[in-house]
Design a protein around this motif. Structure first.
Motif, PDB file in Angstrom:
ATOM      1  N   LYS A   1       4.102  -2.970   6.830  1.00 39.10           N
ATOM      2  CA  LYS A   1       3.069  -3.306   5.873  1.00 39.10           C
ATOM      3  C   LYS A   1       1.960  -2.375   5.485  1.00 39.10           C
ATOM      4  O   LYS A   1       1.256  -2.629   4.370  1.00 39.10           O
ATOM      5  N   SER A   2       1.808  -1.265   6.177  1.00 44.89           N
ATOM      6  CA  SER A   2       0.819  -0.341   5.962  1.00 44.89           C
ATOM      7  C   SER A   2       1.337   0.673   5.189  1.00 44.89           C
ATOM      8  O   SER A   2       0.517   1.892   4.659  1.00 44.89           O
ATOM      9  N   THR A   3       2.691   0.839   4.674  1.00 49.44           N
ATOM     10  CA  THR A   3       3.131   1.924   3.973  1.00 49.44           C
ATOM     11  C   THR A   3       4.130   1.462   3.145  1.00 49.44           C
ATOM     12  O   THR A   3       4.603   2.568   2.097  1.00 49.44           O
TER      13      THR A   3
ATOM     14  N   ALA B   1       3.965  -3.760  11.516  1.00 47.47           N
ATOM     15  CA  ALA B   1       2.574  -3.284  10.867  1.00 47.47           C
ATOM     16  C   ALA B   1       2.733  -2.046  10.266  1.00 47.47           C
ATOM     17  O   ALA B   1       2.299  -1.691   9.249  1.00 47.47           O
ATOM     18  N   ALA B   2       3.826  -1.107  10.615  1.00 45.32           N
ATOM     19  CA  ALA B   2       3.872   0.147  10.029  1.00 45.32           C
ATOM     20  C   ALA B   2       4.520  -0.285   8.719  1.00 45.32           C
ATOM     21  O   ALA B   2       4.144   0.563   7.703  1.00 45.32           O
TER      22      ALA B   2
ATOM     23  N   VAL C   1       0.679  -1.298   0.051  1.00 49.01           N
ATOM     24  CA  VAL C   1       0.021   0.013   0.022  1.00 49.01           C
ATOM     25  C   VAL C   1       0.779   1.107   0.009  1.00 49.01           C
ATOM     26  O   VAL C   1       2.252   1.030   0.339  1.00 49.01           O
TER      27      VAL C   1
END
Length: 215
Positions: free
Chosen positions: A69-71, A66-67, A11
């Motif tokens: 995978k989200s950026t 998590a960060a 993403v």
């Protein structure tokens, strides 16, 4: 284990300029489980504080994973214990790295990286038939290049979860604590219960286990 199934996500917008991929692995040394490689292209808003996963606490790794995978765009490739036994752990690591970058290219919609930065002193270039990208090995790259740091975090967290899940089916070995490494508890369980199907029989402590699994 279906090592050929791509595991990836992505993403956010990519950083401008050349498409550089960071690659790192986790799990060359354990007596059981797969070797896991991750490949990451940093997003424009990737998290700060990326570092070698071995220097981070479990809680910090979870937050950064998590960060990432989200950026960012990321992918995982694995080679299982049977492949490690068949071709040796170094070759299996090169294979896992190749699978990770292949999966990342799928995540990127077919975009090919301009350069792949790999932690260590060797790359799959010339060592793995399916490797097709320009690669550069960087010693201690997981501490020097943020994209490699991100890959080290993804690889370690993915493998730790895999081994924790595997411990549910093979509870004797303490994999949820030792991730398959040869701790005293793990070695004692090998002597008592024998190896499991996820053990690496080409590794001496497993080969020397006297009792067959389940006896």
């Amino acid at each position: 284990m279906h090592t050929g199934i791509p595991i990836f996500g992505g993403v956010g917008s990519l950083k401008t300029g050349n498409c550089r991929v960071g690659v790192d692995e986790a799990g060359r040394g354990p007596l059981a489980g797969p070797v896991v490689a991750a490949a990451v292209v940093l997003g424009a808003d990737h998290p700060a504080g990326l570092a070698d996963s071995k220097t981070l606490s479990r809680a910090r790794r979870a937050v950064l994973e998590a960060a990432i995978k989200s950026t960012c765009h990321w992918a995982v490739g694995m080679a299982d214990a049977a492949e490690i036994d068949r071709i040796n752990v170094f070759a299996a690591t090169m294979l896992a790295m190749t699978r990770a970058v292949q999966a990342l290219c799928v995540s990127l919609g077919g975009l090919e990286p301009d350069e792949v930065l790999i932690d260590g002193n060797k790359t799959p270039q010339g060592r793995c038939a399916d490797w097709r990208w320009t690669a550069r090995a960087i010693v201690k790259g997981d501490a020097l290049e943020p994209c490699i740091s991100a890959a080290s975090i993804i690889a370690k967290e993915h493998r730790d979860r895999f081994m924790t899940a595997a411990a549910q089916d093979h509870p004797h070995y303490g994999w949820e604590r030792n991730a398959g490494y040869g701790t005293a508890q793990h070695l004692e369980a090998l002597r008592t219960h024998g190896p499991s199907p996820l053990h690496r029989f080409s590794f001496a402590p497993v080969a020397q286990a006297a009792l067959p699994f389940g006896k």
